[in-house]
Motif scaffolding. Sequence first.
Motif, PDB file in Angstrom:
ATOM      1  N   ARG A 122      53.006  34.108 -25.711  1.00  0.00           N
ATOM      2  CA  ARG A 122      52.712  34.484 -24.311  1.00  0.00           C
ATOM      3  C   ARG A 122      51.640  35.537 -24.102  1.00  0.00           C
ATOM      4  N   PRO A 123      50.470  35.176 -23.912  1.00  0.00           N
ATOM      5  CA  PRO A 123      49.311  36.168 -24.224  1.00  0.00           C
ATOM      6  C   PRO A 123      49.505  37.576 -23.366  1.00  0.00           C
ATOM      7  N   LYS A 124      49.178  38.401 -24.399  1.00  0.00           N
ATOM      8  CA  LYS A 124      49.415  40.055 -24.408  1.00  0.00           C
ATOM      9  C   LYS A 124      50.676  40.561 -24.300  1.00  0.00           C
ATOM     10  N   TYR A 125      51.574  39.519 -24.467  1.00  0.00           N
ATOM     11  CA  TYR A 125      53.028  40.188 -24.526  1.00  0.00           C
ATOM     12  C   TYR A 125      53.811  39.773 -25.605  1.00  0.00           C
ATOM     13  N   HIS A 126      53.843  38.433 -26.131  1.00  0.00           N
ATOM     14  CA  HIS A 126      54.747  38.244 -27.139  1.00  0.00           C
ATOM     15  C   HIS A 126      54.254  37.018 -28.075  1.00  0.00           C
ATOM     16  N   TYR A 127      54.613  37.022 -29.175  1.00  0.00           N
ATOM     17  CA  TYR A 127      54.651  35.768 -30.253  1.00  0.00           C
ATOM     18  C   TYR A 127      55.509  35.612 -31.143  1.00  0.00           C
ATOM     19  N   SER A 128      55.970  34.669 -31.631  1.00  0.00           N
ATOM     20  CA  SER A 128      57.221  34.388 -32.436  1.00  0.00           C
ATOM     21  C   SER A 128      57.118  33.234 -33.091  1.00  0.00           C
ATOM     22  N   PHE A 129      57.817  32.669 -34.069  1.00  0.00           N
ATOM     23  CA  PHE A 129      57.944  31.603 -34.560  1.00  0.00           C
ATOM     24  C   PHE A 129      59.478  31.213 -34.742  1.00  0.00           C
ATOM     25  N   ASP A 130      59.533  29.938 -34.836  1.00  0.00           N
ATOM     26  CA  ASP A 130      61.056  29.347 -35.371  1.00  0.00           C
ATOM     27  C   ASP A 130      60.719  28.070 -36.160  1.00  0.00           C
ATOM     28  N   PHE A 131      61.886  27.664 -36.568  1.00  0.00           N
ATOM     29  CA  PHE A 131      62.167  26.540 -37.613  1.00  0.00           C
ATOM     30  C   PHE A 131      63.286  25.898 -37.006  1.00  0.00           C
ATOM     31  N   SER A 132      63.174  24.496 -36.713  1.00  0.00           N
ATOM     32  CA  SER A 132      64.409  23.751 -35.925  1.00  0.00           C
ATOM     33  C   SER A 132      65.241  23.264 -37.267  1.00  0.00           C
ATOM     34  N   THR A 133      66.146  23.894 -37.607  1.00  0.00           N
ATOM     35  CA  THR A 133      66.826  23.667 -38.711  1.00  0.00           C
ATOM     36  C   THR A 133      68.283  22.924 -38.204  1.00  0.00           C
ATOM     37  N   ASN A 134      68.205  22.152 -37.155  1.00  0.00           N
ATOM     38  CA  ASN A 134      69.736  21.311 -36.731  1.00  0.00           C
ATOM     39  C   ASN A 134      69.982  20.414 -37.567  1.00  0.00           C
ATOM     40  N   ALA A 135      69.444  19.880 -38.483  1.00  0.00           N
ATOM     41  CA  ALA A 135      69.688  18.989 -39.667  1.00  0.00           C
ATOM     42  C   ALA A 135      70.466  19.664 -40.462  1.00  0.00           C
ATOM     43  N   PHE A 136      70.744  21.057 -40.782  1.00  0.00           N
ATOM     44  CA  PHE A 136      71.352  21.927 -41.582  1.00  0.00           C
ATOM     45  C   PHE A 136      72.590  22.330 -40.953  1.00  0.00           C
ATOM     46  N   SER A 137      73.220  23.084 -41.611  1.00  0.00           N
ATOM     47  CA  SER A 137      74.511  23.752 -41.052  1.00  0.00           C
ATOM     48  C   SER A 137      73.939  25.415 -40.912  1.00  0.00           C
ATOM     49  N   VAL A 138      74.832  26.067 -40.182  1.00  0.00           N
ATOM     50  CA  VAL A 138      74.542  27.484 -40.215  1.00  0.00           C
ATOM     51  C   VAL A 138      74.538  28.189 -41.383  1.00  0.00           C
ATOM     52  N   GLU A 139      75.252  27.844 -42.381  1.00  0.00           N
ATOM     53  CA  GLU A 139      75.429  28.361 -43.663  1.00  0.00           C
ATOM     54  C   GLU A 139      74.121  27.992 -44.458  1.00  0.00           C
ATOM     55  N   GLU A 140      73.584  26.918 -44.268  1.00  0.00           N
ATOM     56  CA  GLU A 140      72.337  26.696 -45.083  1.00  0.00           C
ATOM     57  C   GLU A 140      71.167  27.228 -44.420  1.00  0.00           C
ATOM     58  N   SER A 141      71.176  27.411 -43.012  1.00  0.00           N
ATOM     59  CA  SER A 141      70.117  28.190 -42.560  1.00  0.00           C
ATOM     60  C   SER A 141      70.139  29.715 -42.947  1.00  0.00           C
ATOM     61  N   TYR A 142      71.159  29.985 -43.132  1.00  0.00           N
ATOM     62  CA  TYR A 142      71.352  31.603 -43.821  1.00  0.00           C
ATOM     63  C   TYR A 142      70.773  31.802 -45.068  1.00  0.00           C
ATOM     64  N   LEU A 143      70.973  30.729 -46.093  1.00  0.00           N
ATOM     65  CA  LEU A 143      70.436  30.551 -47.336  1.00  0.00           C
ATOM     66  C   LEU A 143      68.907  30.463 -46.935  1.00  0.00           C
ATOM     67  N   LEU A 144      68.246  29.890 -46.120  1.00  0.00           N
ATOM     68  CA  LEU A 144      67.020  29.830 -46.108  1.00  0.00           C
ATOM     69  C   LEU A 144      66.454  31.023 -45.588  1.00  0.00           C
ATOM     70  N   VAL A 145      67.098  31.762 -44.629  1.00  0.00           N
ATOM     71  CA  VAL A 145      66.574  33.235 -44.106  1.00  0.00           C
ATOM     72  C   VAL A 145      66.813  34.144 -45.187  1.00  0.00           C
ATOM     73  N   ASP A 146      67.727  34.056 -46.147  1.00  0.00           N
ATOM     74  CA  ASP A 146      67.790  34.901 -47.311  1.00  0.00           C
ATOM     75  C   ASP A 146      66.440  34.684 -48.185  1.00  0.00           C
ATOM     76  N   HIS A 155      61.160  38.755 -42.714  1.00  0.00           N
ATOM     77  CA  HIS A 155      62.340  39.003 -42.038  1.00  0.00           C
ATOM     78  C   HIS A 155      62.545  37.839 -40.966  1.00  0.00           C
ATOM     79  N   ALA A 156      63.714  37.364 -41.015  1.00  0.00           N
ATOM     80  CA  ALA A 156      63.917  36.139 -40.040  1.00  0.00           C
ATOM     81  C   ALA A 156      65.375  36.293 -39.802  1.00  0.00           C
ATOM     82  N   THR A 157      65.863  35.659 -38.735  1.00  0.00           N
ATOM     83  CA  THR A 157      67.234  35.467 -38.507  1.00  0.00           C
ATOM     84  C   THR A 157      67.773  34.261 -38.144  1.00  0.00           C
ATOM     85  N   VAL A 158      68.914  33.819 -38.040  1.00  0.00           N
ATOM     86  CA  VAL A 158      69.612  32.556 -37.336  1.00  0.00           C
ATOM     87  C   VAL A 158      70.175  32.669 -36.063  1.00  0.00           C
ATOM     88  N   GLN A 159      69.710  31.788 -35.088  1.00  0.00           N
ATOM     89  CA  GLN A 159      70.209  31.692 -33.893  1.00  0.00           C
ATOM     90  C   GLN A 159      70.809  30.323 -33.676  1.00  0.00           C
TER      91      GLN A 159
END
Length: 200
Positions: A122-146, A155-159
Amino acid sequence: IPLTEKQKAIIIGNVLGDGGIYSKDSNSNGSSYFYIKQCNKYKEYIYWLFDELENICPSVPKHKKAYNQWYFYSRYLENLTEIREAFYHNRKKIVPKNIKEWLTSPLSLAVWYMDDGGLDFRPKYHYSFDFSTNAFSVEESYLLVDTLKQNFGIHATVQTPLCRGKRYPEIYIGVAGRDKFLSLVRPYILKCFSHKIPPF
């Protein structure tokens, strides 16, 4: 045919994303092959991947007219089996518990992002990135974040956003990690994926 470190990095990124490694016991003799497909607008990407992996491929990319997709596959190789055995369990793609030993190259990170990543800009306000990890479990997503934190200093988080009544995990890279992430992947992002990079 041995894989170069660059080829291995590309394939690991693809396996986390849209690519796959498969084995047919009847004719593979314990070997496996790599396969990737993309829609027509990412034809440039398919040909870039093929150029990098050409020496392990029996033929050039092909076009599926019915689906308007481009694809190619590699020869059967024993050293692809090592990757398949790490990233698959009972024929289902997984994140191996030792992913920190596999996901070590910024090139792998960029290929994974081109496959499964997205930009919220969003120009002048915000930018962020995400990875679609819906093929993996929440636990596996945390492994990737680590792994992002330990191997790349990102630094990343799981949502778990709600989609059609069900929650799926995704990796979110906001203010704390976005600059580091962008500096690592930008050199590898192809023109057909320019919409995934902020315009500055």
